[in-house]
Design an enzyme around this catalytic site. Structure first.
Site, PDB file in Angstrom:
ATOM      1  CB  ILE A 112      -0.955   0.019   1.210  1.00 47.34           C
ATOM      2  CG1 ILE A 112      -1.970   1.162   1.086  1.00 47.34           C
ATOM      3  CG2 ILE A 112      -0.196   0.091   2.524  1.00 47.34           C
ATOM      4  CD1 ILE A 112      -3.094   1.101   2.119  1.00 47.34           C
ATOM      5  CB  VAL A 143       4.760   1.008   3.890  1.00 47.37           C
ATOM      6  CG1 VAL A 143       4.365   2.464   3.626  1.00 47.37           C
ATOM      7  CG2 VAL A 143       3.966   0.450   5.071  1.00 47.37           C
ATOM      8  CE  LYS A 144       3.914   0.529  -4.886  1.00 50.37           C
ATOM      9  NZ  LYS A 144       3.025   0.260  -6.062  1.00 50.37           N
ATOM     10  CB  ILE A 145       8.562   4.933   0.521  1.00 50.83           C
ATOM     11  CG1 ILE A 145       7.865   4.630   1.851  1.00 50.83           C
ATOM     12  CG2 ILE A 145       9.246   6.297   0.567  1.00 50.83           C
ATOM     13  CD1 ILE A 145       8.818   4.559   3.041  1.00 50.83           C
TER      14      ILE A 145
END
EC number: 2.2.1.2
Length: 373
Positions: A112, A143-145
């Site tokens: 996400i 977690v997408k960064i």
């Protein structure tokens, strides 16, 4: 599903490629479609992004019960978007829990993304990543960064907290090297903070098709025979050069020390693998990027195309770095400015996700307002 298509996807998996679906929706979850892809199509993970959620929310009625509940509670649009998206991701994590356990945490991952409006704000990216991790509350979350300049220190800090990270919007090998450095620094800090490194996973999402789209456009503008001869060559060469960098970094002493402490390497993930130009084979960004220990995240259309007629012939990446560099050298000689190409792609990538996020907010606002009557 025929034996032949199962064999193609099985061959891809056996060659070391983890097949992830680049899509998620409430309808996929509730209809059993996603479970069927896991069961029948060798899918072992899912990635999402703002564009995917904007599309999911604009279709069908699957979200109506939750929207009604949120409206009755007086939730703001931002609260509603957060609850809707994290509910889908949490449920997907639960669906993939068995895969996560079977692969000892390698796969079974669901990603996400942080709010794309924070792409150039390190502090708020870190805060949002921590909040998403706590809100979803599943060990197989990523977690997408984004790999922006501001995103790099955020990647390190989030990993240092023991959180698994999917680094997105990587276009150049130079930036990819910076991403790997941020990953190693994050694990070093995580170790110092007392985290179990074996529980931290990361992938580096290297975008593929958009590179060809941008460079092919510039080749057309150059209009020379030398440039035209290189049409459609850039994206695969770029990814192969990224794999050379991956092998170099994860064969080095700095990595070996982390590996001895239980760390897993940050795998390259081929993203944007749906073919944009109908002149090209619709499976080329899968067939030509088979290598050990990589992920290929595909839209369902591409996944089914590979199952139907993909040409999986084994490793098509390892040992091809020199030829890939020759393609880049020839493109540079022909007049392609790669620094500008990658700057444009990153800027447009962030802008595209910001636009999708705005569309998502607008859609949810309309649904909340309609529910309130």
């Amino acid at each position: 599903m025929t034996d032949v298509s199962n064999n193609r996807l099985a061959a891809l998996s056996e060659a070391g490629v983890s097949i992830w679906l680049d899509d998620l929706s409430r309808e996929r979850l509730e209809s059993g479609n996603l479970a069927a892809l896991v069961r029948d199509q060798h899918v072992v993970g899912v990635t999402t992004n703002p564009t995917i959620f904007a599309a999911a929310l604009s279709k069908g009625e699957s979200y109506d019960p939750q929207v009604r509940e949120l409206a009755a509670r007086g939730a703001s649009v931002d609260q509603a978007v957060r609850e809707i998206t994290t509910t889908d991701v949490r449920n997907a994590c639960d669906l993939f829990r068995a895969t996560w356990e079977r692969t000892e945490g390698l796969d079974g991952r669901v990603s996400i993304e942080v709010d794309p409006r924070l792409a150039h704000d390190t502090e708020r990216t870190v805060a949002e990543a921590l909040d998403l991790w706590k809100t979803v509350d599943r060990p197989n979350l990523m977690v997408k960064i984004p790999a922006t300049v501001a995103g790099l220190p955020a990647i390190t800090r989030v990993l240092a907290e023991g959180i698994s990270v999917n680094v997105t919007l990587i276009f150049s090998v130079e930036r990819y090297r910076a991403v790997m450095d941020a990953f190693l620094a994050g694990l070093e800090q995580a170790r110092a903070n007392g985290h179990d490194l074996s529980q931290i996973a990361s992938v580096a999402s290297f975008f593929v098709s958009r590179v060809d789209t941008e460079i092919d456009k510039r080749i057309g503008e150059l209009g020379t025979p030398e440039a035209e001869a290189l049409r459609g060559e850039a994206a695969i060469a770029n990814a192969r050069l990224a794999y050379v960098a991956y092998e170099e970094v994860f064969g080095g002493q700095r990595w070996r020390e982390l590996a001895q402490a239980g760390a897993r390497p940050q795998r390259p993930l081929w993203a944007s693998t749906g073919v944009k130009d109908p002149a090209y084979s619709d499976t080329r960004y899968v067939d030509e990027l088979v290598a050990p220990a990589v992920v290929n995240t595909m839209p369902e259309k591409t996944l089914l195309a590979v199952a139907d007629h993909g040409e999986i012939t084994g490793d098509t990446v390892t040992g091809r770095g020199e030829a890939a560099q020759e393609v880049f050298d020839a493109l540079t000689e022909a007049g392609v400015d790669f620094d500008d190409v990658f700057a444009v792609l990153e800027r447009e990538g962030v802008e595209k996700f910001e636009k999708s996020w705005a569309e998502l907010l607008e859609t949810v606002t309309e649904q909340l307002d309609r529910t309130k009557g």
